[in-house]
Design a protein around this motif. Structure first.
Motif, PDB file in Angstrom:
ATOM      1  N   GLY A 226       0.792  -1.224   0.000  1.00  0.00           N
ATOM      2  CA  GLY A 226       0.000   0.000   0.000  1.00  0.00           C
ATOM      3  C   GLY A 226       0.822   1.271   0.000  1.00  0.00           C
ATOM      4  N   GLY A 227       2.129   1.151  -0.204  1.00  0.00           N
ATOM      5  CA  GLY A 227       3.002   2.320  -0.200  1.00  0.00           C
ATOM      6  C   GLY A 227       3.362   2.794  -1.597  1.00  0.00           C
ATOM      7  N   ASP A 228       4.151   3.849  -1.641  1.00  0.00           N
ATOM      8  CA  ASP A 228       4.659   4.392  -2.899  1.00  0.00           C
ATOM      9  C   ASP A 228       5.905   5.213  -2.580  1.00  0.00           C
ATOM     10  N   PHE A 229       6.636   5.588  -3.619  1.00  0.00           N
ATOM     11  CA  PHE A 229       7.843   6.374  -3.405  1.00  0.00           C
ATOM     12  C   PHE A 229       7.524   7.816  -3.013  1.00  0.00           C
ATOM     13  N   LYS A 234       5.510  14.829  -2.331  1.00  0.00           N
ATOM     14  CA  LYS A 234       6.057  14.548  -1.005  1.00  0.00           C
ATOM     15  C   LYS A 234       6.644  13.141  -0.956  1.00  0.00           C
ATOM     16  N   ALA A 235       7.842  13.010  -0.418  1.00  0.00           N
ATOM     17  CA  ALA A 235       8.480  11.715  -0.258  1.00  0.00           C
ATOM     18  C   ALA A 235       7.702  10.877   0.747  1.00  0.00           C
ATOM     19  N   PHE A 432      15.515  12.234   0.260  1.00  0.00           N
ATOM     20  CA  PHE A 432      14.701  12.065  -0.945  1.00  0.00           C
ATOM     21  C   PHE A 432      13.852  13.311  -1.192  1.00  0.00           C
ATOM     22  N   GLN A 433      13.299  13.876  -0.124  1.00  0.00           N
ATOM     23  CA  GLN A 433      12.483  15.083  -0.261  1.00  0.00           C
ATOM     24  C   GLN A 433      13.316  16.240  -0.794  1.00  0.00           C
TER      25      GLN A 433
END
Length: 441
Positions: A226-229, A234-235, A432-433
């Motif tokens: 259920g996640g994403d990059f 927004k990171a 990453f942000q």
């Protein structure tokens, strides 16, 4: 065009025997007949005499399309000059030429998830949204294959080569131990644990563990949880879903993987599986020929193919376009370039190429005997189902994608090493942000 040409020639031939020469209606001069013939030729080949510069990668697609180009040249009267380069050389050459303002490149191969965003953002790629026609049938391309080529609602390329993450497994080992093919990541962990036998050089699971290289294969784990990059700029690699994915991937390789996994990209990982030293392996479906080649693998007749297992939030393997065809925005031969792209990505051309092993983006081709013949039947079923489930990217869609992969990969390394994943994810998310924010400026 062809129908009009046939009608015209039918009219000319119907006048034979009426007092004129053969193919020339009565009362019509030879000059008038020649003029009509020239007009017909012009109508059927409106871009005859145009020369296109096609710049490609050293790839199997290029090797297979090259001998077919004379067919296109004969049909259209368009001359195609083909150049090919190694992947990194291709990106560098195109970047240098486009930056200089050169308009000499007409059509080129592009990796949507690698250099695509940079090329499009810099205005180097022509927009194709209005170039569809019924015979070409854009709707036949799977949604996942075109997703990475659409920005701002506009299409900037046409997919030519696709790949999906799947589960490779040892049919004989599972049968011997009465273990069903895992349908979930939890089942995969349980099966890997049961089959893991490091004392005898056999491991439950193998996959990429090398920092940046592992990110693409980790993506399907991330989506399944259920996640994403990132989301809305927004990171999101420190969310509970992302942390769960990092831990799952890390645990599989730490507890049931071979030694030295942190140094493994796909050649090393597939080598372990191909040598008969692992029960399960997750990676791109495009790698399957390596496992069926008896010179590279000892398990060709024992390898099975399955859908990537579902995570806690569902089954979402990546389903990406690894290569596409694009038209340079500054090309002076836009219409002729589109004719080439349309021809090279037609159902007929893609059926022929897929029949020789190039996994393409048209769902209708996967439904034909010709499109299936080069692929194991079990794999065809997996690909067809993955086409319905897949996500269009296996890494963040950014200009500085290499830098981003390195940051995300650091958390994968932490997870495999058995260290503090939550802490590593928070630190990486901040880094990453910063990459994302830098590209907004």
């Amino acid at each position: 065009m062809l129908a009009g040409t046939i009608t015209l020639f039918g009219t000319i031939l119907s006048g034979c025997g009426g007092g004129g020469t053969v193919g020339q209606p009565a009362g019509q001069s030879a000059g008038q007949a020649a003029g009509q013939s020239a007009a017909a030729e012009k109508n059927s080949k409106p871009y005859a005499g145009t020369t296109l510069r096609l710049v490609t990668a050293n790839h199997a697609w290029t090797d297979l399309i090259k001998p077919k180009i004379p067919e296109f040249e004969q049909q259209t009267g368009i001359k195609v000059n083909l150049e090919s380069y190694f992947e990194d050389q291709l990106t560098q050459k195109l970047t240098v030429e486009f930056t200089s303002g050169s308009s000499s490149v007409d059509v080129f191969m592009m990796r949507p998830l690698q250099e695509g965003k940079m090329f499009i953002q810099n205005g180097w790629v022509g927009e194709m949204t209005k170039k569809d026609d019924p015979d070409w049938d854009f709707k036949d391309f799977t949604n996942a294959s075109t997703g990475s080529l659409i920005q701002g609602g506009k299409l900037y390329g046409v997919p030519i080569v696709t790949e999906r993450e799947i589960l490779y497994y040892r049919k004989d080992i599972l049968e011997k131990n009465n273990i069903p093919v895992p349908k979930t990541l939890d089942e995969l962990k349980q099966a890997a644990a049961k089959l893991n036998d490091p004392n005898n050089g056999f491991y439950g699971f193998v996959a990429r563990g090398q920092r940046a290289a592992a990110v693409t294969q980790f993506s399907s784990f991330l989506y399944g949880m259920g996640g994403d990059f990132m989301k809305d700029g927004k990171a999101t690699i420190d969310t509970p879903e992302a942390v769960s994915a990092f831990k799952t991937y890390g645990e599989l390789l730490k507890s049931y993987g071979p030694p030295g996994v942190l140094n493994m990209s796909w050649p090393q990982a597939i080598g372990i599986f191909g040598q008969g030293k692992a029960a399960f392996y997750t990676d791109a479906d495009s790698l399957y020929p390596n496992l069926l080649d008896p010179q590279k693998s000892s398990v060709g007749d024992k390898t099975g193919f399955a859908l990537f297992p579902a995570g806690s939030k569902g089954q979402t393997p990546y389903n990406v376009t690894s290569w596409s065809l694009a038209i340079q925005a500054k090309s002076k031969n836009q219409a002729a370039a589109w004719e080439f792209v349309k021809w090279a990505t037609s159902k007929q051309a893609m059926t022929a190429l897929q029949g020789k092993g190039i996994p393409g983006p048209r769902q209708s081709v996967w439904n034909t005997d010709e499109g299936k013949k080069s692929f194991p039947p079990e794999l065809v079923n997996v690909i067809s189902k993955s086409n319905e489930l897949g996500k269009a990217y296996d890494r963040p869609i950014l200009i500085n994608v290499g830098e981003a992969r390195d940051v995300i990969g650091s958390v994968i390394v932490t997870a495999i090493s058995g260290e503090d994943v939550e802490k590593a994810a928070k630190q990486a998310n901040q880094q990453f942000q910063a990459i994302i924010d830098k590209e907004k400026k």
